[in-house]
Structure formats: structure tokens, C-alpha cells
Design a protein around this motif. Structure first.
Motif, PDB file in Angstrom:
ATOM      1  N   GLY A   8      14.009 -36.322  18.970  1.00 46.75           N
ATOM      2  CA  GLY A   8      13.719 -37.400  18.040  1.00 46.75           C
ATOM      3  C   GLY A   8      14.489 -37.272  16.743  1.00 46.75           C
ATOM      4  N   GLU A   9      15.305 -36.236  16.651  1.00 48.79           N
ATOM      5  CA  GLU A   9      16.135 -36.004  15.470  1.00 48.79           C
ATOM      6  C   GLU A   9      17.503 -35.559  15.941  1.00 48.79           C
ATOM      7  N   PHE A  10      18.556 -36.116  15.372  1.00 45.64           N
ATOM      8  CA  PHE A  10      19.901 -35.785  15.818  1.00 45.64           C
ATOM      9  C   PHE A  10      20.246 -34.335  15.489  1.00 45.64           C
ATOM     10  N   GLY A  11      20.930 -33.691  16.416  1.00 45.65           N
ATOM     11  CA  GLY A  11      21.395 -32.327  16.219  1.00 45.65           C
ATOM     12  C   GLY A  11      22.599 -32.058  17.103  1.00 45.65           C
ATOM     13  N   ILE A  12      23.169 -30.855  16.981  1.00 46.15           N
ATOM     14  CA  ILE A  12      24.374 -30.469  17.714  1.00 46.15           C
ATOM     15  C   ILE A  12      23.966 -29.687  18.969  1.00 46.15           C
ATOM     16  N   TYR A  13      24.605 -30.024  20.096  1.00 50.89           N
ATOM     17  CA  TYR A  13      24.324 -29.366  21.367  1.00 50.89           C
ATOM     18  C   TYR A  13      25.638 -29.023  22.058  1.00 50.89           C
ATOM     19  N   GLU A  14      25.534 -28.110  23.028  1.00 49.41           N
ATOM     20  CA  GLU A  14      26.681 -27.740  23.846  1.00 49.41           C
ATOM     21  C   GLU A  14      26.332 -27.990  25.306  1.00 49.41           C
ATOM     22  N   TRP A  15      27.317 -28.508  26.036  1.00 48.74           N
ATOM     23  CA  TRP A  15      27.130 -28.770  27.470  1.00 48.74           C
ATOM     24  C   TRP A  15      27.721 -27.609  28.266  1.00 48.74           C
ATOM     25  N   GLN A  16      26.873 -26.915  29.010  1.00 48.13           N
ATOM     26  CA  GLN A  16      27.315 -25.775  29.807  1.00 48.13           C
ATOM     27  C   GLN A  16      26.672 -25.838  31.185  1.00 48.13           C
ATOM     28  N   ASN A  17      27.514 -25.826  32.195  1.00 52.08           N
ATOM     29  CA  ASN A  17      27.039 -25.709  33.579  1.00 52.08           C
ATOM     30  C   ASN A  17      25.935 -26.707  33.906  1.00 52.08           C
ATOM     31  N   GLY A  18      26.139 -27.941  33.485  1.00 51.83           N
ATOM     32  CA  GLY A  18      25.198 -28.984  33.843  1.00 51.83           C
ATOM     33  C   GLY A  18      23.953 -29.041  32.993  1.00 51.83           C
ATOM     34  N   SER A  19      23.931 -28.324  31.867  1.00 50.98           N
ATOM     35  CA  SER A  19      22.744 -28.322  31.009  1.00 50.98           C
ATOM     36  C   SER A  19      23.150 -28.502  29.554  1.00 50.98           C
ATOM     37  N   ALA A  20      22.241 -29.076  28.787  1.00 54.48           N
ATOM     38  CA  ALA A  20      22.427 -29.220  27.344  1.00 54.48           C
ATOM     39  C   ALA A  20      21.759 -28.046  26.651  1.00 54.48           C
ATOM     40  N   LEU A  21      22.511 -27.313  25.822  1.00 57.37           N
ATOM     41  CA  LEU A  21      22.012 -26.154  25.111  1.00 57.37           C
ATOM     42  C   LEU A  21      22.051 -26.431  23.614  1.00 57.37           C
ATOM     43  N   SER A  22      21.003 -26.052  22.926  1.00 56.60           N
ATOM     44  CA  SER A  22      20.935 -26.273  21.483  1.00 56.60           C
ATOM     45  C   SER A  22      21.748 -25.223  20.751  1.00 56.60           C
ATOM     46  N   LEU A  23      22.400 -25.627  19.654  1.00 57.69           N
ATOM     47  CA  LEU A  23      23.122 -24.680  18.807  1.00 57.69           C
ATOM     48  C   LEU A  23      22.282 -24.208  17.635  1.00 57.69           C
ATOM     49  N   ALA A  24      21.062 -24.695  17.543  1.00 60.58           N
ATOM     50  CA  ALA A  24      20.195 -24.277  16.437  1.00 60.58           C
ATOM     51  C   ALA A  24      19.799 -22.818  16.592  1.00 60.58           C
ATOM     52  N   SER A  25      19.617 -22.135  15.464  1.00 59.68           N
ATOM     53  CA  SER A  25      19.169 -20.750  15.464  1.00 59.68           C
ATOM     54  C   SER A  25      18.193 -20.549  14.316  1.00 59.68           C
ATOM     55  N   ASP A  26      17.667 -19.334  14.201  1.00 56.27           N
ATOM     56  CA  ASP A  26      16.746 -19.040  13.101  1.00 56.27           C
ATOM     57  C   ASP A  26      17.446 -19.130  11.754  1.00 56.27           C
ATOM     58  N   ASP A  27      18.751 -18.880  11.739  1.00 56.97           N
ATOM     59  CA  ASP A  27      19.485 -18.853  10.479  1.00 56.97           C
ATOM     60  C   ASP A  27      20.268 -20.133  10.203  1.00 56.97           C
ATOM     61  N   ILE A  28      20.524 -20.900  11.223  1.00 62.83           N
ATOM     62  CA  ILE A  28      21.394 -22.059  11.071  1.00 62.83           C
ATOM     63  C   ILE A  28      20.683 -23.301  11.574  1.00 62.83           C
ATOM     64  N   ASP A  29      20.601 -24.275  10.709  1.00 61.19           N
ATOM     65  CA  ASP A  29      19.963 -25.551  11.029  1.00 61.19           C
ATOM     66  C   ASP A  29      21.059 -26.576  11.277  1.00 61.19           C
ATOM     67  N   VAL A  30      21.103 -27.124  12.492  1.00 59.26           N
ATOM     68  CA  VAL A  30      22.120 -28.121  12.812  1.00 59.26           C
ATOM     69  C   VAL A  30      21.499 -29.501  12.972  1.00 59.26           C
ATOM     70  N   ALA A  31      20.276 -29.668  12.476  1.00 58.57           N
ATOM     71  CA  ALA A  31      19.661 -30.989  12.501  1.00 58.57           C
ATOM     72  C   ALA A  31      20.364 -31.916  11.510  1.00 58.57           C
ATOM     73  N   ARG A  32      20.338 -33.187  11.818  1.00 56.68           N
ATOM     74  CA  ARG A  32      20.963 -34.217  10.983  1.00 56.68           C
ATOM     75  C   ARG A  32      22.454 -33.964  10.803  1.00 56.68           C
ATOM     76  N   SER A  33      23.064 -33.289  11.766  1.00 59.54           N
ATOM     77  CA  SER A  33      24.483 -32.937  11.667  1.00 59.54           C
ATOM     78  C   SER A  33      25.291 -33.732  12.686  1.00 59.54           C
ATOM     79  N   PHE A  34      26.507 -34.099  12.284  1.00 53.73           N
ATOM     80  CA  PHE A  34      27.348 -34.961  13.094  1.00 53.73           C
ATOM     81  C   PHE A  34      28.785 -34.465  13.051  1.00 53.73           C
ATOM     82  N   ASP A  35      29.609 -35.011  13.952  1.00 51.52           N
ATOM     83  CA  ASP A  35      31.041 -34.685  14.031  1.00 51.52           C
ATOM     84  C   ASP A  35      31.287 -33.176  14.038  1.00 51.52           C
TER      85      ASP A  35
END
Length: 927
Positions: A503-530
Motif C-alpha cells: 500500500g506504499e511505494f518502495g524499491i524491490y528486486e526481481w530474483q528467480n521469479g519472486s519480488a524481494l524487498s530492499l528494505a532493511s533495519d537501517d535503510i528505508d526505501v519507502a516512498r522511493s522512486f527511480d
């Protein structure tokens, strides 16, 4: 002419011409019309696809009409005009009730993240939004309804047309939204993100700030705040109360004054109190989430971006730095500290792509003289942009990885195209979608074999899809109800993309047929684009309440897979309506006058009685305005007639002016001043319409029509002056939204011949002119201009001196020029030159309205000027006149929308005969 300042202000909303379809667009070969019960659809005749779109639009419009009628209860008395315009490479449209109900549909579907991405059928969403405006504006009962029957479609008798655009657009966005289907802006993660940031930033707009068409971020905030405000009213008080308020207000004859009183009668509270409650509701809804993560300044350039345009060569990130107060530049950024270097002009860029060797292409969208807004592909060559295409209507583009050509997307006739452009300029079609199939942002794998794109199919959200470059159709990679967008291959072929799974835009990576989140405890990639990766750094643009911030953080590892709701296909069903057979478009049914407004005003010497009317056709190609007033003392009519047909402009003005020469007896001498103008613009166009050749004819006759007793006229009683001219113009200037002035050069060369048609004058006029606007740091500019003129023997001379707008700003017939600090016409001669230097600065950005009342302030500007000039002849060579001074310009906002500069200034002549101190105060607006 005929002392019209008050009338111009009064009639300004009525004299605004409709946006014309482009004369060189798809409709240049002609237009056709098909009609249904409540709509006429006009479309270009050049492609059968337009007829299919027109029939589809009629089916949608009739269904939307049926769905909205229970809410509004009344419909327009005449058919609403739908114009399918394919000359704007932008997803948009507009609607107006004046001078008749009309909707313009731009045939470019939304194809990126901006709040418009949530739709099943984009044309249905657009028509629904615009038709809400028509039904809303048409509401009228009681006195307004009766006055319409007498005077026609006069602005003041359509009460809802005069309310804040926040309420107008808010209602349309509310009624376009279907939460169950997931369509419309209120249902989009984009709008949710924007309102969340407004609340969490502590910069929640006041009622006054939201009520106007503000230039502040977020752009179009009256849409955002208006939509959530209308939704709040419905959720709190019920939709029936909203309908009651709309109905009650539609009967007000003094609409501006009755907003709060009608709100109190329906809601028991005025708008200020309702807004305070609304703000509390938004804080409760969006304010309890986690604290905003503020990146360290070391990770950011010192700029807030307004425009998401970026690319990468694997070693650096390239982006367009555009804050709307300084000239846009394309920059190259590297390193942890984000060291950025300017590399090229950033104007007009909507997309870029960079090869590993640093070669850059850009999509640049330009507005042409015809009104067409179209984008093409450009190559950066040693710091300069070189065009690769002309009229290609490029949406997005990517290099082929080996640099041998380009792949680009284009929207034509409402359909999505994927094309290959070779080095020799050959264009090859790779794919053309059916209606409802669209390609958004895309990227190409490093081996050049596979394209990954954001792909839209009918009734589904935007999903990732794959296609071979050479052939094959698209294959969906995902099966998600979320919106997936902006796929990016990294240098090592990692695939990053943006999605709103949570429900909130964020950055993801596509690996082996799955979407993986790039978010971590230290890095917030919500509301991030390009997103882009260079080495071990992740670059992205984070949305904030102040704009987009370019972020540069340590590269996170892809985390665990994300859960998301599986896609569902929304059924799109429309009843086929009965439509007329296609006929050639004819303008007359809409071109007739739809209103008239009585005119009555007086001076010390006479009284004027008359009327004003005007009109346009559905395509906006024909526009006219007529003002007619009878002077009781002159016993004659003053008149202004203006008619414009695309590049042709015709004007006629007649004024009967009174002079009391012999004050010892009653009566006046009447001087009649008639002027005809015919102008044909853009005879020749070059340099993508920066260079143009125009022609004009000006005919003026001044005659003494009546002489008062005791006055004897010697010589002729009339003088005629006619000229035929050519003007060569060059304009490469751009304005800046948050800075007075702008940047870039402009020039003109005007030549007029008085010998061809004249009895009283002969000879020629030649006037060269040049000006350059310098963009200074911050909200400042410096403009230098130089004008000169030569009049041969027998031609009218030049008059120099006086306050602007002493000069006639038209290209032709210009003989009087201003120079402040001196009286009008202080110098006269066959030659003139004038130089002007103007410094402008914004002293304060206010952007606020007086609550819900129709009066606000935009900003306060300071302008300091220095002017030098002289007019001379062989027999009279005076010293130059030099004047200087300053202006304070308070840009007021009238009626929530109209920017009206209130100017107070002082000018001082410091050199030359006739120098004086001048103080002036007034309204300066280009009516």
C-alpha cells in the motif's frame, strides 16, 4: 478603447478563448462527428482508429451520464461536445461549461506513477472526471436559472463555476474513485502517500493555501486536499448532505459571499471550522505511523527535485536538477558525498538513458506554435542536444546496449507502440497494442535480447512483463494486484523496480521469479522512486512534502520475498449506444453566440449603453468577441470586434472621442478613430518553431465627425494610414514557475511598408529588437533588451517616452514606445533606439488565500530598472533620455485562480530634456 478597464476585468472570464486543436495535428486532414443522445463526439478523419475511439467514448459517456444522474439529478439542456484530441503527448483533459458544455480528451493514456495509474479503462476514468465537472457547473436553480434564460451562459449565473478549485476538483476526484474496483486517485497509493507526507511533515495546508491554484509543492495540491476533504464530508455527514449543499449553493446569485452561510445551513459549521475538523481527521488517519526517516545532509545534494528524470551509466547517476526557480540542468553525480557536475541544458527533458561509455539520449517534449505538445529523441553531442527524430511522439527511450540504435515507446491514436530506431533513422514497429494494452517505463537487458516493462492490460493493474527485442508478444512476469513500475537493469543485470505491495511505494528486486524487498533495519526505501546502483551505492528519489530528494545510501541486500494480493481482472462491460452516422464536422452549431451581457457605464460627458458577446466552436479553431456601446453624446457606436481562426487574426476597433475645444458654448467635437488589423502568423516555421515569419496589415483612419459651435477646421478632416508588414521572430525563452522572469534569448525584425495602400503616407518602417533573460541564483532574474527603429521619408515617425504599456505590444502598427521618467512622446523622430535593464527578485512567497473568500496573495516582487533611449531626425538630434526607478509588484489572486499584479512604482528621469519624477499605481495585466 472606450475606457474599458472595469469592463475588461468584468468580462475577462467571458473573453478567454478555448484551446484550439493543433492546426498541424492529426485533424489537419479534416474532422468527423458522431452523436448519441447526450453527446457529440468530434474526431480526426485521418485514421479509422479515431472513429473506434469516438464510438467507445460515446458508449462510456452515456454510461457515465446514467451513473451520475442520480447524484446531480439535472443534465445539460444541449449535447455535451467531446473532442478527441491527439496532439498532446500528455495524459490529461479538460472540461468547461462556457460558452457551451465541452470536454477535451487527450488520447494519451496515463503510463507512469503520478496518481492516475489506477484505472481499468483510462478513457472511462477521464470521461467520468470531466463529466462530473460539466454536471457540477451546470447546476442552477432559482434566480441563476431564470437569468440564464434571459442572458444565456454568463459566468455569474453558474454559481458553482466561481467556487474554489479545491471544491471543484475534489468533487470530481471523489466521484471518479471506486475503492472496490481500486480505480481513481483516492484509491491510489500515490494520493495516500502524498497526504501521509502532508500530515507527517507538519506542513498541512491551511484552508486558504488549499483553496487556490497554488504554485507550491505538491503541484495541484487543490486536487489532493479537495479530494480528501470531500471524502471527509461524506464520511462524516453523509453523501446526502453534500448533495443538499450543492443544490442549495446552485441557487445563490451572489455566490462568493454565500459559501460560508450555505455551509452553516447544511453542516452547521462554516468552512474554516470544517477544515479544522478535517485536519484532525487526517492526522488521526495518517499521523500515527512511524517517524519520518530524514537522511543525513552528507547523503544528499542541496537540492529538492521537482522532476523525476534520471539515468545511470553504472558508474554515475545522471539526473535533471529542476527546482523551478533556477534553470534546469542535467547533472552527473558520483561518490558517497554525491558530487554533481553540470553537463548539459536540462530544459524540456522527460526521460534519459545513458550507455556505459557515457553517451546520453533524452526525450524532450516541446510546445509548438500550433499548440501541439510533442516529444522527440535527442542525442547529447559535446554538450549540445542534437535531434534524432521529428514528430515521433516519443514517450520513453533506451539505447540498444551495443549503441547501434534505440528502442522507444510512443502513443499514437490512443494506442501504445514499441519501435526500433536504427542509426540511419529507419523506424521499425516492434509491437502495437490493442486498446487497453499499454507499455510504460521499460529497460533492456545488457545482452540486448530482452525488454522488461511496466505493462497494462485491460481490467488489471500495472505489472512487470517481458518481451524479446526481435519478436514475440509480452509475457507477464508477475500476477499482482499492486502497481509495478520503473524497471531498471543494473550493470550486472539485477532487475530493480517500484511497487506498492504494502500500500506504499518502495524499491524491490526481481530474483528467480519472486519480488524481494530492499528494505532493511537501517535503510528505508519507502516512498522511493527511480532506483539506480553504482558500485556499492543505491541511488533513488524519495518523495517528501517538499519535493523529491535524491538519496545515496549503502546498497542493501535483497531481503525475503514479499506477500501480495494476486491480480484480479475487472470485467469491463459497456452497453452499445445508438450513434449517428459519421458526418463532416461543422462549427456553426457551437459557434453561435451563447450569451450576451448588457453594458452600461458613464463618464462626465457621456453615457454608454451596449452589450458584449462572443463565442468559439467545439474545436477552438474559431474564436470571436464583440463589444458594442452607443455613446449618447456622440450619437455613435464604439465597437471592438476580434476574430481569430487558427493562424489568422482579424480586429476592428472604432472609438468616438469627445473634445471640448470651445468651452464657452455647449457641445463637443467628435474625433472618430477606426483601426483594422489583419495578421497571419507563422507563414514560415523553423528551428522547431523557435523561428517564425509573420505578416500583418494595419489600416487606421482618424476623422472629425462633428465640430462644436465656434470651432473652425482648416485643412482636411480625415487622415488615412495603411501599412503592410513582415515580422521575423526568434524565441528561445523559458519561464520559471518560482522566479520572476526566466532565461534565454529572443529577437525580432519587423518591416512595414506604407507605400502600397496609402494616399497620405509612404515609405517604410524597420524595427529590430533583441532581449535576453539571465537566470540569477535563487528567485532572481536580469533582463536586457534593446530596440531600434528607422522610418524612411514620408513614413510616420516614432514617439518615445511615457509609462508602459505606452508601446503597442502587437508586432505591427507599433509607433509609440515607453521610457519611464519622461512624459509620453517626449521625443519624436525618424530614428529611435532604446535599451532597458530590469532586475527582478521575489521578496516573499505567500501563496495563501483569505480563508474561503475569493481573495489571496501569491507573492511580492521587486523590480529595479534602468532605461536609456532617444528619438531623432537629421534636423533634430537631442541628447539621450535616461530614466531609472523601481516597482513593487504584489501578485494578488482574484477568484482563487486569476493572478492580478497590483503595481506601485516610481520613475525618475536622470538625464535629458523633459525629465521628471513619476509615481504610478495600478493593475498590470495582459487582457
Amino acid at each position: 478603447m472606450f475606457c474599458r478597464l472595469f469592463l475588461l476585468i468584468l468580462l475577462l472570464p467571458l473573453t478567454a478563448t478555448a484551446e484550439s486543436v493543433a492546426w498541424d495535428g492529426p485533424g489537419a486532414e479534416g474532422w468527423l462527428t458522431r452523436s448519441s443522445e447526450h453527446f457529440d463526439a468530434h474526431y480526426p478523419a485521418s485514421d479509422p482508429a479515431y472513429e473506434a475511439m469516438a464510438l467507445h467514448s460515446l458508449n462510456i459517456a452515456e454510461q457515465v451520464h446514467r451513473e451520475l444522474m442520480p447524484f446531480f439529478t439535472t443534465a445539460p439542456a444541449a449535447r455535451t461536445q467531446l473532442v478527441l484530441s491527439d496532439d498532446q503527448d500528455i495524459a490529461n483533459g479538460w472540461a468547461t461549461f462556457f460558452p457551451f458544455s465541452q470536454i477535451r480528451l487527450y488520447l494519451t493514456p496515463p503510463h507512469d506513477l503520478n496518481g492516475l495509474e489506477n484505472y481499468d479503462d483510462w478513457l472511462a476514468l477521464l470521461i467520468r472526471h470531466e463529466y462530473v465537472h460539466i454536471l457540477h457547473m451546470e447546476m442552477g436553480r432559482g434566480a441563476p436559472e431564470k437569468l440564464r434564460s434571459v442572458f444565456g451562459r454568463v459566468l455569474f449565473f453558474f454559481p458553482h463555476s466561481l467556487i474554489s478549485p479545491m471544491l471543484i476538483e475534489g468533487l470530481a476526484v471523489y466521484l471518479e474513485t471506486d475503492y472496490e474496483a481500486g480505480t481513481g486517485r483516492l484509491a491510489s497509493s500515490w494520493y495516500q502517500m502524498q497526504m501521509r507526507e502532508e500530515v507527517r511533515s507538519g506542513e498541512f495546508a491551511t484552508l486558504g493555501e488549499a483553496a487556490i491554484s497554488s504554485r507550491e509543492w505538491p503541484y495541484g495540491q487543490y486536487y489532493l486536499y479537495g479530494a480528501f476533504f470531500i471524502e471527509y464530508l461524506v464520511q462524516t455527514y453523509g453523501e446526502e448532505k453534500l448533495q443538499m449543499w450543492l443544490s442549495l449553493y446552485s441557487g445563490e446569485i451572489f455566490p462568493y459571499l454565500m459559501l460560508n452561510s450555505t455551509a452553516r445551513r447544511i453542516y452547521g459549521r462554516d468552512f474554516e471550522a470544517l477544515w479544522a475538523d478535517f485536519r484532525l481527521a487526517m492526522e488521526e488517519r495518517f499521523g500515527e505511523e512511524k517517524t519520518v526517516v530524514v537522511p543525513s545532509s552528507a547523503s544528499l545534494p542541496e537540492i529538492t527535485l521537482r522532476q523525476q528524470v534520471s539515468g545511470s551509466d553504472g558508474q554515475a547517476v545522471y539526473y535533471v536538477a529542476s527546482d523551478d526557480e533556477d534553470r534546469p540542468v542535467l547533472q552527473r553525480c558520483t561518490g558517497v558525498e554525491a558530487d554533481c557536475t553540470d553537463i548539459a541544458d536540462g530544459r524540456d527533458i522527460t526521460s534519459i538513458d545513458v550507455l556505459p561509455d557515457g553517451r546520453v539520449i533524452a526525450v524532450r517534449a516541446l510546445t509548438y506554435a500550433s499548440g501541439r505538445y510533442s516529444a522527440d529523441l535527442w542525442l547529447l553531442d559535446e554538450g549540445d542536444w542534437v535531434p534524432l527524430t521529428q514528430g515521433a511522439r516519443v514517450s520513453d527511450a533506451r539505447w540498444l546496449p551495443d549503441g547501434s540504435g534505440f528502442v522507444f515507446t510512443s502513443f499514437r491514436a490512443g494506442f501504445s507502440h514499441l519501435l526500433l530506431l536504427s542509426e540511419d533513422g529507419t523506424e521499425t514497429l516492434l509491437w502495437r497494442g490493442e486498446y487497453g494494452e499499454y507499455v510504460g517505463a521499460f529497460d533492456i537487458k545488457s545482452d540486448g535480447t530482452e525488454i522488461i516493462a511496466a505493462f497494462k492490460t485491460p481490467g488489471r493493474s500495472w505489472e512487470l512483463a517481458s518481451k524479446d527485442v526481435a519478436d514475440s508478444d509480452w509475457t507477464l512476469l508477475t500476477d499482482s494486484a499492486a502497481n509495478e513500475a520503473q524497471p531498471r537493469f543494473t550493470a550486472d543485470d539485477r532487475l530493480l523496480f517500484i511497487a506498492d505491495y504494502s500500500g506504499e511505494f518502495g524499491i524491490y528486486e526481481w530474483q528467480n521469479g519472486s519480488a524481494l524487498s530492499l528494505a532493511s533495519d537501517d535503510i528505508d526505501v519507502a516512498r522511493s522512486f527511480d532506483p539506480w546502483i553504482t558500485g556499492d551505492r543505491l541511488w533513488s528519489q524519495e518523495y517528501t512534502a517538499g519535493g523529491f530528494l535524491l538519496r545515496n545510501t549503502e546498497l542493501p541486500l535483497a531481503r525475503a520475498g514479499v506477500a501480495y494480493e494476486a491480480a484480479t481482472t475487472q470485467a469491463i462491460s459497456l452497453n452499445q449506444v445508438e450513434a449517428s452516422e459519421p458526418t463532416a464536422y461543422e462549427p456553426w452549431s457551437t459557434l453561435r453566440p451563447h450569451y450576451w451581457l448588457p453594458v452600461f457605464y458613464g463618464t462626465e460627458d457621456t453615457t454608454y449603453v451596449g452589450f458584449s458577446t462572443g463565442g468559439t466552436d467545439a474545436l477552438g479553431r474559431h474564436n470571436y468577441q464583440v463589444d458594442l456601446a452607443y455613446g449618447t453624446e456622440q450619437k455613435a457606436f464604439d465597437m471592438t470586434l476580434i476574430y481569430q481562426y487558427q493562424r489568422w487574426l482579424f480586429g476592428y476597433d472604432v472609438e468616438n472621442e469627445l473634445f471640448d475645444i470651445n468651452e464657452t458654448v455647449p457641445g463637443f467635437t467628435v474625433l472618430k478613430d477606426q483601426q483594422w488589423r489583419i495578421q497571419r502568423n507563422w507563414l514560415v516555421q523553423a528551428m522547431r518553431d523557435r523561428l517564425g515569419l509573420h505578416s500583418g496589415l494595419v489600416s487606421r483612419r482618424i476623422s472629425i465627425d462633428r465640430v462644436e459651435p465656434g470651432v473652425v477646421i482648416s485643412g482636411g478632416r480625415a487622415a488615412d494610414r495603411h501599412s503592410v508588414g513582415l515580422a521575423l521572430t526568434f524565441n528561445d525563452q523559458r519561464g520559471l514557475l518560482h522566479s520572476p522572469g526566466g532565461f534565454g534569448p529572443g529577437a525580432e525584425l519587423v518591416a512595414e511598408d506604407f507605400s502600397l495602400l496609402n494616399d497620405d503616407f509612404s515609405g517604410v518602417h524597420v524595427q529590430p529588437g533583441f532581449n535576453y533573460m539571465f537566470d540569477l541564483p535563487g528567485r532572481q532574474s536580469l533582463t536586457f533588451s534593446q530596440n531600434a527603429g528607422f522610418a524612411s521619408e514620408g513614413a510616420p515617425g516614432w514617439q518615445l517616452g511615457g509609462l508602459p504599456p505606452q508601446e503597442d505590444y502587437s508586432l505591427f502598427g507599433r509607433e509609440q514606445l515607453s521610457l519611464r521618467g519622461f512624459d509620453a512622446g517626449n521625443q519624436f523622430g525618424r530614428y529611435y533606439d532604446r535599451e532597458r535593464l530590469v532586475y527582478a527578485a521575489q521578496l516573499s512567497s505567500i501563496n495563501d488565500n483569505w480563508s474561503i473568500w475569493p481573495l489571496g496573495l501569491d507573492d511580492l516582487e521587486l523590480r529595479v530598472f534602468l532605461e536609456r533611449g532617444r528619438a531623432w531626425s537629421e534636423s533634430d538630434d537631442p541628447d539621450p533620455m535616461v530614466g531609472t526607478g523601481a516597482e513593487l509588484r504584489l501578485n494578488s489572486i482574484i477568484g482563487y485562480r486569476a493572478l492580478v499584479p497590483v503595481v506601485i512604482g516610481v520613475a525618475q528621469g536622470i538625464q535629458g530634456i523633459g525629465s521628471e519624477t513619476q509615481g504610478y499605481f495600478g493593475i498590470q495585466a495582459a487582457f
